[in-house]
Write an enzyme that holds these catalytic residues in place. Sequence first.
Site: not given
Length: 192
Positions: A147, A163
């Site tokens: 992201h 992440c």
Amino acid sequence: MDRRQLIAGSAALALFGSHEAMAQAVASSGIRPDFLPVEVRTREDVAPNELHVVPDTFMLYWTMPGGRAMRYMAGIGRPGLYEPGEFYVGAKKEWPSWTPTQAMIEREPESYKQFEDGVPGGPNNPLGARALYLFQPGRGDTFLRIHGTNAPNTIGRAVSNGCARLVNDQIIDLYERVPLKSRVVLHPKTAV
């Protein structure tokens, strides 16, 4: 770390080269050179149209035909939260909403409890401008993402809850390149 993880992590470095051997980006528009995507060479046998995260060098690669790849500087999961393995892009979202997982809330209630009802998409959202959602067969959504972020100081560091992140301009570029169902490999760490 076991021998298998060390070998797998070393293999990732062999595919994409060491940090020192990679092409150097040229600064433009005041962006730090190491934040700019750069086309690099890979071994000819590296499959095209895959994402590879090499945590030891904080690099993410989008592989292309002809032994080429786009290299992006990334932030990765902090120790104990980075999860190596094979995944696929199961969903893509522009300006995604974000809700911390229950594990995040339990681990750091002072940071995440206030967001338990979620944060709408937008410039202040922790997932940034775009997100690629990582899935595994039989498991579905892993809650791992590649992201964006509006916090460039987190790039090149192990600070996330698992992440991988890019600055917003670069996740927008990557998002346009990567189709659904693309293979994603989060290579093991070799450095302790």
